[in-house]
Design an enzyme around this catalytic site. Structure first.
Site, PDB file in Angstrom:
ATOM      1  N   ASP A  36       0.809  -1.262   0.010  1.00  9.78           N
ATOM      2  CA  ASP A  36       0.123   0.017  -0.018  1.00  9.78           C
ATOM      3  C   ASP A  36       0.786   1.394   0.030  1.00  9.78           C
ATOM      4  O   ASP A  36       2.001   1.369   0.211  1.00  9.78           O
ATOM      5  CB  ASP A  36      -0.594   0.019   1.462  1.00  9.78           C
ATOM      6  CG  ASP A  36      -2.075  -0.699   1.171  1.00  9.78           C
ATOM      7  OD1 ASP A  36      -2.328  -1.123  -0.134  1.00  9.78           O
ATOM      8  OD2 ASP A  36      -2.678  -0.898   1.917  1.00  9.78           O
ATOM      9  N   LYS A  58      -1.027   3.070  -5.818  1.00 10.36           N
ATOM     10  CA  LYS A  58      -1.359   4.097  -7.078  1.00 10.36           C
ATOM     11  C   LYS A  58      -1.124   3.247  -8.351  1.00 10.36           C
ATOM     12  O   LYS A  58      -0.534   2.383  -8.436  1.00 10.36           O
ATOM     13  CB  LYS A  58      -0.139   4.960  -6.934  1.00 10.36           C
ATOM     14  CG  LYS A  58      -0.145   6.119  -5.854  1.00 10.36           C
ATOM     15  CD  LYS A  58       0.261   7.345  -6.028  1.00 10.36           C
ATOM     16  CE  LYS A  58       0.172   8.359  -5.053  1.00 10.36           C
ATOM     17  NZ  LYS A  58       1.007   8.287  -4.065  1.00 10.36           N
ATOM     18  N   MET A 176      -6.341   8.803  10.596  1.00  9.01           N
ATOM     19  CA  MET A 176      -6.749   9.587   9.169  1.00  9.01           C
ATOM     20  C   MET A 176      -7.519  10.971   9.475  1.00  9.01           C
ATOM     21  O   MET A 176      -8.585  11.145   9.018  1.00  9.01           O
ATOM     22  CB  MET A 176      -7.829   8.730   8.488  1.00  9.01           C
ATOM     23  CG  MET A 176      -7.319   7.380   7.836  1.00  9.01           C
ATOM     24  SD  MET A 176      -8.244   6.084   7.272  1.00  9.01           S
ATOM     25  CE  MET A 176      -8.948   5.360   8.692  1.00  9.01           C
TER      26      MET A 176
HETATM   27  N1  SAH Z   1      -3.416  -0.153   9.389  1.00  9.88           N
HETATM   28  C1  SAH Z   1      -2.914   1.236   9.726  1.00  9.88           C
HETATM   29  C2  SAH Z   1      -3.488   2.128   9.788  1.00  9.88           C
HETATM   30  C3  SAH Z   1      -4.196   2.500   8.291  1.00  9.88           C
HETATM   31  S1  SAH Z   1      -5.260   3.910   8.228  1.00  9.88           S
HETATM   32  C4  SAH Z   1      -2.102   0.872  11.258  1.00  9.88           C
HETATM   33  O1  SAH Z   1      -2.421   0.117  11.780  1.00  9.88           O
HETATM   34  O2  SAH Z   1      -1.122   1.812  11.512  1.00  9.88           O
HETATM   35  C5  SAH Z   1      -4.056   5.204   7.636  1.00  9.88           C
HETATM   36  C6  SAH Z   1      -3.682   6.174   9.125  1.00  9.88           C
HETATM   37  O3  SAH Z   1      -2.836   5.348   9.747  1.00  9.88           O
HETATM   38  C7  SAH Z   1      -2.896   7.518   8.809  1.00  9.88           C
HETATM   39  O4  SAH Z   1      -4.051   8.520   8.234  1.00  9.88           O
HETATM   40  C8  SAH Z   1      -2.468   7.807   9.941  1.00  9.88           C
HETATM   41  O5  SAH Z   1      -3.621   8.274  10.761  1.00  9.88           O
HETATM   42  C9  SAH Z   1      -2.227   6.569  10.645  1.00  9.88           C
HETATM   43  N2  SAH Z   1      -0.698   6.197  10.251  1.00  9.88           N
HETATM   44  C10 SAH Z   1      -0.119   5.331   9.678  1.00  9.88           C
HETATM   45  N3  SAH Z   1       1.296   5.220   9.689  1.00  9.88           N
HETATM   46  C11 SAH Z   1       1.533   6.215  10.371  1.00  9.88           C
HETATM   47  C12 SAH Z   1       2.851   6.874  10.940  1.00  9.88           C
HETATM   48  N4  SAH Z   1       3.995   6.378  10.417  1.00  9.88           N
HETATM   49  N5  SAH Z   1       2.636   7.902  12.059  1.00  9.88           N
HETATM   50  C13 SAH Z   1       1.479   8.332  12.229  1.00  9.88           C
HETATM   51  N6  SAH Z   1       0.278   7.927  11.781  1.00  9.88           N
HETATM   52  C14 SAH Z   1       0.407   6.931  10.811  1.00  9.88           C
END
Ligand code: SAH
Length: 273
Positions: A36, A58, A176
């Site tokens: 992703d 993408k 998000m």
């Molecule tokens: N499955 C992922 C979440 C996916 S939704 C998890 O468990 O972390 C996407 C959101 O995850 C982003 O909008 C942000 O809020 C968060 N996110 C993912 N990676 C991040 C990171 N390295 N630092 C801060 N927020 C992160």
């Protein structure tokens, strides 16, 4: 022909050292890796040349690959005998559609395995010195998407209930949530959460350029705008944020510690509350 296995794998928040041992092994052993957009460059670079790596975040035109196309690709490659790693940021089942893909695979009769990852919802705050729970501050933790319009009639989130849980001392973590930060702050204020409630936003947690800003429910929107917080970032609301003030002086960011031999996590140019 043998059907391959699909591994729904969590890539963690970005630092490859935060991959599970199993995820790391599967990246070497897979025939194909589908990743992703949010999977970090550092993790993308890990599979050997022989592994077919496909960016499904993408399309060449800049558009996202649709979920139906991803499901189709997973099923096709596995049916053709390939072992497939479906690599998602954080944990595959936390706002990652891992559950949906599992249902599709089961319906198609494709064997799969879930390989949990370190979720940004918990690791993001923790890396910034904000423990999601703490005996003196919070005994519950709620994780929500901030992507929905809170004023929408059929919103899946009950912001009044979320506000009550924060007022009762719980921690609220919003994923998000950069785009709708002002709306979500308003929804919590309307639910009666105090303006002085501490809030932190952790951008790009565990990556070289991890960055944290703190404020209160009253000030965070302005603070985030001032310092230019961009996605991906995790927002944490609640008293636990105050713990950061007591620990941040000694907190080293994993990414910067590795590259510079131990720079402080905090950017001194950024005021903390
Ligand atoms: N499955 C992922 C979440 C996916 S939704 C998890 O468990 O972390 C996407 C959101 O995850 C982003 O909008 C942000 O809020 C968060 N996110 C993912 N990676 C991040 C990171 N390295 N630092 C801060 N927020 C992160």
């Amino acid at each position: 022909m043998r059907t391959g296995t699909v591994y729904l794998v969590g890539a963690g928040p970005g630092d490859p050292d935060l991959l599970t041992v199993k995820a790391r092994r599967l990246l070497d052993e897979a025939d194909v890796v589908l990743y992703d957009a949010l999977v970090s460059e550092a993790v993308r670079d890990l599979p050997p040349e022989s592994v077919d790596c496909i960016d499904v975040g993408k399309r060449s035109g800049g558009e996202r690959t649709t979920q139906a196309e991803i499901n189709d690709l997973l099923i096709r490659r596995a049916t053709a005998g390939d072992d497939v790693v479906r690599l998602k940021s954080g944990d595959p089942c936390v706002f990652g559609r891992g559950g949906e893909e599992a249902e599709e695979l089961a319906a198609a009769g494709v064997p799969f395995e879930i390989v949990p990852g370190v979720t940004s919802a918990i690791a993001g705050p923790g890396l910034a010195g904000v423990p999601p729970t703490h005996r003196d501050h919070a005994s519950s933790l709620t994780v929500v998407t901030g992507h929905e319009d809170p004023t929408k009639e059929d919103s899946a989130l009950d912001w009044d209930a979320l506000g009550r849980s924060v007022t009762a001392g719980g921690t609220l973590v919003i994923l998000m949530g950069v785009g709708r930060l002002p709306d979500n702050v308003d929804a919590l204020r309307a639910a009666g959460v105090g303006p002085d409630t501490p809030v932190a936003m952790v951008e790009r947690a565990s990556r070289e350029d991890e960055f944290t800003v703190t404020g209160t429910l009253e000030t965070i929107t302005e603070r985030a705008r001032e310092v230019g917080i961009d996605p991906p970032a995790v927002t944490v609301v609640g008293d636990v944020v105050s713990v950061r003030d007591r620990v941040s002086e000694y907190l080293r960011a994993a990414g910067t510690a590795r590259s510079t031999g131990g720079a402080m996590a905090d950017d001194p140019a950024v005021p903390t509350e």
